[in-house]
Design an enzyme around this catalytic site. Structure first.
Site, PDB file in Angstrom:
ATOM      1  N   ASP A   8      -2.387 -82.827 107.624  1.00 34.47           N
ATOM      2  CA  ASP A   8      -2.335 -83.551 106.342  1.00 34.47           C
ATOM      3  C   ASP A   8      -2.976 -82.786 105.173  1.00 34.47           C
ATOM      4  OD1 ASP A   8      -2.116 -85.233 108.650  1.00 34.47           O
ATOM      5  OD2 ASP A   8      -2.430 -86.996 107.406  1.00 34.47           O
ATOM      6  N   GLU A  39       1.819 -86.224 103.312  1.00 28.93           N
ATOM      7  CA  GLU A  39       1.768 -87.609 102.811  1.00 28.93           C
ATOM      8  C   GLU A  39       0.617 -87.866 101.839  1.00 28.93           C
ATOM      9  OE1 GLU A  39       0.914 -90.940 105.137  1.00 28.93           O
ATOM     10  OE2 GLU A  39      -1.065 -90.224 105.664  1.00 28.93           O
ATOM     11  N   ASN A  40      -0.353 -86.949 101.802  1.00 25.51           N
ATOM     12  CA  ASN A  40      -1.457 -87.084 100.837  1.00 25.51           C
ATOM     13  C   ASN A  40      -1.495 -85.910  99.873  1.00 25.51           C
ATOM     14  OD1 ASN A  40      -2.787 -89.512 101.868  1.00 25.51           O
ATOM     15  ND2 ASN A  40      -3.236 -88.268 103.665  1.00 25.51           N
ATOM     16  N   ASN A  67       2.012 -93.284 106.726  1.00 23.31           N
ATOM     17  CA  ASN A  67       1.822 -94.605 106.126  1.00 23.31           C
ATOM     18  C   ASN A  67       1.754 -94.550 104.597  1.00 23.31           C
ATOM     19  OD1 ASN A  67      -0.617 -93.220 106.913  1.00 23.31           O
ATOM     20  ND2 ASN A  67      -1.755 -94.964 106.100  1.00 23.31           N
ATOM     21  N   HIS A  68       1.616 -93.346 104.015  1.00 25.23           N
ATOM     22  CA  HIS A  68       1.596 -93.238 102.549  1.00 25.23           C
ATOM     23  C   HIS A  68       2.923 -92.701 101.997  1.00 25.23           C
ATOM     24  CE1 HIS A  68      -2.545 -94.320 102.518  1.00 25.23           C
ATOM     25  NE2 HIS A  68      -2.966 -93.212 103.093  1.00 25.23           N
ATOM     26  N   HIS A 148       2.251 -89.884 113.702  1.00 27.98           N
ATOM     27  CA  HIS A 148       1.255 -90.230 112.691  1.00 27.98           C
ATOM     28  C   HIS A 148       0.597 -91.539 113.110  1.00 27.98           C
ATOM     29  CE1 HIS A 148      -0.217 -89.414 108.634  1.00 27.98           C
ATOM     30  NE2 HIS A 148      -0.270 -90.722 108.461  1.00 27.98           N
ATOM     31  N   HIS A 173      -2.758 -87.899 110.760  1.00 27.70           N
ATOM     32  CA  HIS A 173      -3.290 -89.099 110.090  1.00 27.70           C
ATOM     33  C   HIS A 173      -4.809 -89.204 110.106  1.00 27.70           C
ATOM     34  CE1 HIS A 173      -3.679 -93.141 108.491  1.00 27.70           C
ATOM     35  NE2 HIS A 173      -4.279 -93.555 109.590  1.00 27.70           N
ATOM     36  N   HIS A 175      -7.073 -86.809 110.198  1.00 22.96           N
ATOM     37  CA  HIS A 175      -7.668 -85.757 109.366  1.00 22.96           C
ATOM     38  C   HIS A 175      -8.814 -84.979 110.015  1.00 22.96           C
ATOM     39  CE1 HIS A 175      -6.129 -87.129 105.137  1.00 22.96           C
ATOM     40  NE2 HIS A 175      -5.283 -87.465 106.086  1.00 22.96           N
TER      41      HIS A 175
HETATM   42 FE   FE2 Z   1      -1.798 -91.320 107.113  1.00 18.76          FE
END
Ligand code: FE2
Length: 255
Positions: A8, A39-40, A67-68, A148, A173, A175
């Site tokens: 991520d 996603e981030n 999820n993002h 994830h 997810h 991290h």
């Molecule tokens: Fe996530």
């Protein structure tokens, strides 16, 4: 073949740091295909057209999310138009985008699958049932799965569930890179979490003082990307493209 999978990427600083290291990474590990969880990657969370393009321009073949995926309104235009951008396959039917893509590296193909866990996460379709449906439609033995998920138990279980059926099952997810990389069943490269790319002395990429206050005072806070020096976390998976069998998985951390 050699796959580089980057954990991520957090914020503009994570993107810029990764970009500064990508050329050397690809040379050092003789990389053929690159997958990045983005996603981030946008400043302030989620993914935007700008952060997606930065990841693609620096050399990502596929960008996965989680999820993002839909956190940023600007991302809506991306999902249906870009084969290389994935959201978890087990989102409800009818949502924009897709959860599987195939890279044609003639004469071989590599499928990348993005799927999301449900333990302590949003209630998407059961990933174990859903992944069976996804795999049934894939016609290459080279299958890379970004799982994830939050719970280590769910990730471990998915690794064993897909053992022998996929080239790699790589967790994202949480991290924090885990040190349990292995080859399951002599076939499937596995790690519970690949880790993150962004500020090292932070709480998952966020300025630590902000998160301390959240836990200490239980009041809402606005997360801000940490400006501390970055590191990158990833794995390199070596696999035989004729059989889809992984032969090695190596964790990578660069500062
Ligand atoms: Fe996530």
């Amino acid at each position: 073949m050699n796959l580089l999978f980057i954990g991520d990427v957090v914020g503009q600083s994570g993107c810029d740091f990764l970009e500064s290291r990508m050329y050397q990474l690809k040379r050092e590990y003789d990389i053929d295909v690159t997958v990045i969880n983005g996603e981030n990657s946008a400043q302030g969370n989620g993914i935007t057209p700008q952060s997606y393009r930065q990841l693609i321009n620096m050399g990502a073949d596929v960008v996965t999310t989680g999820n993002h995926s839909f956190r940023r309104r600007e991302a809506a235009e991306l999902y249906d138009d870009n084969e290389a951008l994935l959201r978890p396959a087990n989102y409800p039917d009818g949502v924009m985008g897709h959860g599987v893509t195939c890279i044609d590296m003639c004469p071989y193909k590599i499928a990348v699958v993005n799927i999301m866990g449900t333990m302590y996460m949003e209630a998407v379709e059961n990933p174990f049932n859903y992944v069976d449906k996804v795999l049934a439609d894939i016609d290459t033995p080279n299958i890379i799965v970004d799982f994830h998920a939050e719970a280590t138990s769910e990730k471990k279980a998915m690794g064993f569930y897909l053992q022998g059926r996929c080239t790699a099952v790589l967790g994202t997810h949480t991290h924090v890179q885990t040190s349990d990389e292995t080859i399951l069943g002599g076939h499937t490269a596995y790690i519970t979490d690949v880790g993150m790319t962004g500020a090292e002395l932070s709480v998952l990429g966020v300025e630590s003082d902000i998160v301390i206050n959240k836990f200490k005072y239980l009041t809402p806070v606005k997360f801000e990307e940490s400006k501390k020096p970055c590191f990158l976390n990833g794995v390199v998976v070596q696999f035989d493209e004729k059989s889809g069998k992984a032969t090695n998985i190596k964790r990578v951390i660069k500062r």
